[in-house]
Design a protein around this motif. Structure first.
Motif, mmCIF file in Angstrom:
data_model
loop_
_atom_site.group_PDB
_atom_site.id
_atom_site.type_symbol
_atom_site.label_atom_id
_atom_site.label_comp_id
_atom_site.label_asym_id
_atom_site.label_seq_id
_atom_site.Cartn_x
_atom_site.Cartn_y
_atom_site.Cartn_z
ATOM 1 N N THR A 12 24.203 13.245 -64.348
ATOM 2 C CA THR A 12 24.187 12.344 -63.116
ATOM 3 C C THR A 12 25.259 12.304 -62.285
ATOM 4 O OG1 THR A 12 24.952 10.441 -64.276
ATOM 5 C CG2 THR A 12 22.636 10.772 -64.253
ATOM 6 N N ALA A 13 26.469 12.721 -63.016
ATOM 7 C CA ALA A 13 27.727 12.891 -62.089
ATOM 8 C C ALA A 13 27.635 13.983 -61.233
ATOM 9 C CB ALA A 13 28.993 12.821 -62.928
ATOM 10 N N ALA A 14 26.922 14.901 -61.400
ATOM 11 C CA ALA A 14 26.490 15.654 -60.740
ATOM 12 C C ALA A 14 25.480 15.464 -59.523
ATOM 13 C CB ALA A 14 26.126 17.182 -61.270
ATOM 14 N N VAL A 15 25.348 14.233 -59.509
ATOM 15 C CA VAL A 15 24.528 13.606 -58.426
ATOM 16 C C VAL A 15 23.175 13.537 -58.697
ATOM 17 C CG1 VAL A 15 24.367 13.249 -55.897
ATOM 18 C CG2 VAL A 15 26.406 14.478 -56.794
ATOM 19 N N SER A 16 22.706 13.573 -59.833
ATOM 20 C CA SER A 16 21.385 13.535 -60.198
ATOM 21 C C SER A 16 20.553 14.681 -59.492
ATOM 22 C CB SER A 16 20.492 12.460 -59.563
ATOM 23 O OG SER A 16 21.231 10.973 -60.342
ATOM 24 N N ALA A 17 21.354 15.653 -59.202
ATOM 25 C CA ALA A 17 21.086 16.625 -58.406
ATOM 26 C C ALA A 17 20.910 17.927 -59.028
ATOM 27 C CB ALA A 17 21.991 16.969 -57.123
ATOM 28 N N LEU A 18 21.384 18.052 -60.247
ATOM 29 C CA LEU A 18 21.200 19.222 -60.921
ATOM 30 C C LEU A 18 20.274 19.342 -61.990
ATOM 31 C CD1 LEU A 18 24.912 19.575 -61.880
ATOM 32 C CD2 LEU A 18 23.932 20.572 -60.244
ATOM 33 N N SER A 19 19.318 20.284 -62.213
ATOM 34 C CA SER A 19 18.616 20.555 -63.025
ATOM 35 C C SER A 19 18.478 22.026 -63.374
ATOM 36 C CB SER A 19 16.876 20.685 -62.514
ATOM 37 O OG SER A 19 16.840 21.647 -61.346
ATOM 38 N N LEU A 20 18.058 22.620 -64.460
ATOM 39 C CA LEU A 20 18.493 23.832 -65.010
ATOM 40 C C LEU A 20 18.110 25.043 -63.831
ATOM 41 C CD1 LEU A 20 17.165 23.769 -68.576
ATOM 42 C CD2 LEU A 20 19.583 23.667 -67.693
ATOM 43 N N ALA A 79 21.932 4.956 -55.441
ATOM 44 C CA ALA A 79 22.444 3.908 -54.467
ATOM 45 C C ALA A 79 23.998 3.228 -55.347
ATOM 46 C CB ALA A 79 21.304 2.475 -54.775
ATOM 47 N N GLU A 80 24.754 2.829 -54.380
ATOM 48 C CA GLU A 80 26.073 2.363 -55.006
ATOM 49 C C GLU A 80 25.834 1.282 -55.960
ATOM 50 O OE1 GLU A 80 30.094 0.124 -53.214
ATOM 51 O OE2 GLU A 80 28.734 1.336 -51.975
ATOM 52 N N ARG A 81 24.724 0.189 -55.903
ATOM 53 C CA ARG A 81 24.717 -0.588 -56.986
ATOM 54 C C ARG A 81 24.370 -0.306 -58.351
ATOM 55 N NH1 ARG A 81 20.211 -0.662 -53.666
ATOM 56 N NH2 ARG A 81 18.273 -0.412 -54.477
ATOM 57 N N GLU A 82 23.810 1.180 -58.277
ATOM 58 C CA GLU A 82 23.462 1.491 -59.472
ATOM 59 C C GLU A 82 24.597 2.398 -60.316
ATOM 60 O OE1 GLU A 82 20.503 4.228 -58.542
ATOM 61 O OE2 GLU A 82 18.695 2.834 -58.041
ATOM 62 N N VAL A 83 25.658 2.520 -59.553
ATOM 63 C CA VAL A 83 26.653 3.264 -60.167
ATOM 64 C C VAL A 83 27.894 2.283 -60.377
ATOM 65 C CG1 VAL A 83 28.340 5.274 -60.132
ATOM 66 C CG2 VAL A 83 25.848 5.400 -59.333
ATOM 67 N N LYS A 84 28.297 1.994 -61.415
ATOM 68 C CA LYS A 84 29.697 1.287 -61.654
ATOM 69 C C LYS A 84 30.301 1.715 -63.004
ATOM 70 C CE LYS A 84 27.008 -2.304 -64.089
ATOM 71 N NZ LYS A 84 26.553 -3.696 -64.218
ATOM 72 N N ALA A 85 31.849 1.545 -62.838
ATOM 73 C CA ALA A 85 32.569 1.844 -64.136
ATOM 74 C C ALA A 85 32.679 0.344 -64.919
ATOM 75 C CB ALA A 85 34.028 2.390 -63.601
ATOM 76 N N ASP A 86 33.118 0.593 -66.190
ATOM 77 C CA ASP A 86 33.398 -0.467 -67.024
ATOM 78 C C ASP A 86 34.528 -1.406 -66.410
ATOM 79 O OD1 ASP A 86 31.283 0.125 -68.287
ATOM 80 O OD2 ASP A 86 32.332 0.624 -70.161
ATOM 81 N N ALA A 176 43.849 7.449 -65.425
ATOM 82 C CA ALA A 176 44.226 8.913 -65.953
ATOM 83 C C ALA A 176 43.966 8.953 -67.319
ATOM 84 C CB ALA A 176 45.794 9.098 -65.975
ATOM 85 N N SER A 177 43.947 7.743 -67.983
ATOM 86 C CA SER A 177 43.368 7.895 -69.681
ATOM 87 C C SER A 177 41.994 8.037 -69.983
ATOM 88 C CB SER A 177 44.143 6.839 -70.505
ATOM 89 O OG SER A 177 43.793 5.467 -70.011
ATOM 90 N N GLY A 178 41.240 7.977 -68.703
ATOM 91 C CA GLY A 178 39.856 8.068 -68.942
ATOM 92 C C GLY A 178 39.161 6.729 -68.403
ATOM 93 N N PHE A 179 37.616 6.723 -68.573
ATOM 94 C CA PHE A 179 37.109 5.652 -68.221
ATOM 95 C C PHE A 179 35.514 5.651 -68.666
ATOM 96 C CE2 PHE A 179 36.928 8.097 -64.523
ATOM 97 C CZ PHE A 179 35.475 7.780 -63.945
ATOM 98 N N SER A 180 35.023 4.432 -69.003
ATOM 99 C CA SER A 180 33.427 4.604 -69.022
ATOM 100 C C SER A 180 32.819 3.985 -67.950
ATOM 101 C CB SER A 180 32.983 3.908 -70.247
ATOM 102 O OG SER A 180 33.838 4.192 -71.493
ATOM 103 N N GLY A 181 31.528 4.536 -67.783
ATOM 104 C CA GLY A 181 30.591 4.047 -66.776
ATOM 105 C C GLY A 181 29.190 4.354 -66.897
ATOM 106 N N GLU A 182 28.377 3.789 -65.931
ATOM 107 C CA GLU A 182 26.820 4.120 -66.088
ATOM 108 C C GLU A 182 26.349 4.148 -64.728
ATOM 109 O OE1 GLU A 182 24.520 0.155 -66.739
ATOM 110 O OE2 GLU A 182 26.475 -0.450 -67.230
ATOM 111 N N GLN A 183 25.362 4.816 -64.792
ATOM 112 C CA GLN A 183 24.207 4.819 -63.755
ATOM 113 C C GLN A 183 23.094 4.536 -63.814
ATOM 114 O OE1 GLN A 183 24.086 8.699 -61.554
ATOM 115 N NE2 GLN A 183 22.158 8.345 -60.847
ATOM 116 N N ASP A 184 22.520 3.479 -63.316
ATOM 117 C CA ASP A 184 21.167 2.756 -63.597
ATOM 118 C C ASP A 184 20.893 2.445 -65.126
ATOM 119 O OD1 ASP A 184 18.761 1.896 -62.799
ATOM 120 O OD2 ASP A 184 17.677 3.767 -62.523
ATOM 121 N N GLY A 185 21.872 2.345 -65.821
ATOM 122 C CA GLY A 185 21.895 1.968 -67.357
ATOM 123 C C GLY A 185 21.991 3.279 -68.255
ATOM 124 N N ASP A 186 22.254 4.108 -67.707
ATOM 125 C CA ASP A 186 22.647 5.576 -68.465
ATOM 126 C C ASP A 186 24.294 5.542 -68.430
ATOM 127 O OD1 ASP A 186 22.660 7.467 -70.015
ATOM 128 O OD2 ASP A 186 21.897 9.024 -68.309
#
Length: 265
Positions: A12-20, A79-86, A176-186
């Motif tokens: 999804t970080a490849a913009v929900s755009a990637l498939s095989l 949508a922006e509202r679906e993507v957020k970092a902790d 820099a030390s990393g972070f967690s996040g989610e897109q639409d619950g994932d």
């Protein structure tokens, strides 16, 4: 192969755009009203935001990037509202990695550039039954060894572009030390963020790599660059699944950045 949630966020970080198949089509766009009413930038002529229609004329199009097929973002930009970092301070990074323009743009549009590799005429098709496990894995890696770049152009009123780019630059240091996040619950996790040298186009820019923890699938680096051209930000996010699997270095393709920068002059 069952993919972990971290691996799914990497996709999804490849913009929900990637498939095989890495299929591409025609261009897309979006716009919204600007919320910048702060009056900042009054000391100099306020920058005028370009409309969505104007941005569509300036974003790369089919046939304009040698070696790349340019088309729509498969799956669209979330949508922006679906993507957020902790941690909210890392939101600009996760937004950038998912093709969402940082800050409060007046208009935006996106395209995808997929590397087109020439086939070696000496390569002959091989039956899957004739492949060992190692050869099969190598074949999969080679077939996915393609740079896929999502390009988003966003325009801003006043000093909105400067402030949006600064939010990304600040987040690179703060997260820099990393972070967690989610897109639409994932949900997923990036283990580290490192600043990189940018291509040097535009008036100012920031580039970084975010390493995704894909669980059983290992780690996957994602490369991004944000460049300011006046009141417009050009946002580039690149993933190469095959290179990541093979632990080969890759970066935001210079050809894509060069082609896009030329259309913003």
């Amino acid at each position: 192969m069952k993919r972990s949630s971290g691996g799914r966020l990497c996709a999804t970080a490849a913009v929900s755009a990637l498939s095989l198949a890495l299929v591409t089509g025609c261009g897309g766009d979006g716009s919204k009203d600007s919320g910048d009413t702060s009056g900042k930038g009054a000391a100099k002529p306020a920058a005028k935001a370009l409309s969505a229609a104007e941005l569509q004329k300036r974003i790369i199009a089919r046939g304009e990037v040698p070696g790349y097929e340019v088309g729509s973002v498969k799956g669209g930009i979330p949508a922006e509202r679906e993507v957020k970092a902790d941690d909210a301070k890392c939101d600009p990074l996760l937004h950038t990695l998912t093709g969402i323009a940082p800050g409060d743009p007046a208009a935006n549009t996106s395209r995808m550039a997929t590397e087109q590799k020439k086939k070696d005429p000496t390569d002959a098709p091989t039956s899957l039954d004739d492949m060992t496990d190692g050869k099969f894995e190598d074949a999969i890696k080679q077939s996915m060894d393609l740079d896929v770049t999502v390009v988003t152009l966003a325009s801003y009123e006043g000093d909105g572009a400067e402030r949006a780019l600064k939010s990304v630059s600040d987040a690179v240091k703060a997260c820099a030390s990393g972070f967690s996040g989610e897109q639409d619950g994932d949900k997923g996790k990036f283990t580290k963020v490192a600043e990189e040298k940018s291509a040097g186009t535009g008036e100012e820019s920031v580039a970084f790599t975010a390493t995704n923890d894909a669980g059983d699938d290992g780690v996957m680096p994602l490369h991004a660059e944000v460049v300011r051209h006046g009141s417009v930000l050009a946002i580039y996010t690149t993933v190469n699944i095959g290179a990541g699997m093979a632990k080969k270095p890759y970066a935001v393709p210079a050809a894509v950045v060069k082609a896009q920068a030329a259309k913003l002059k």
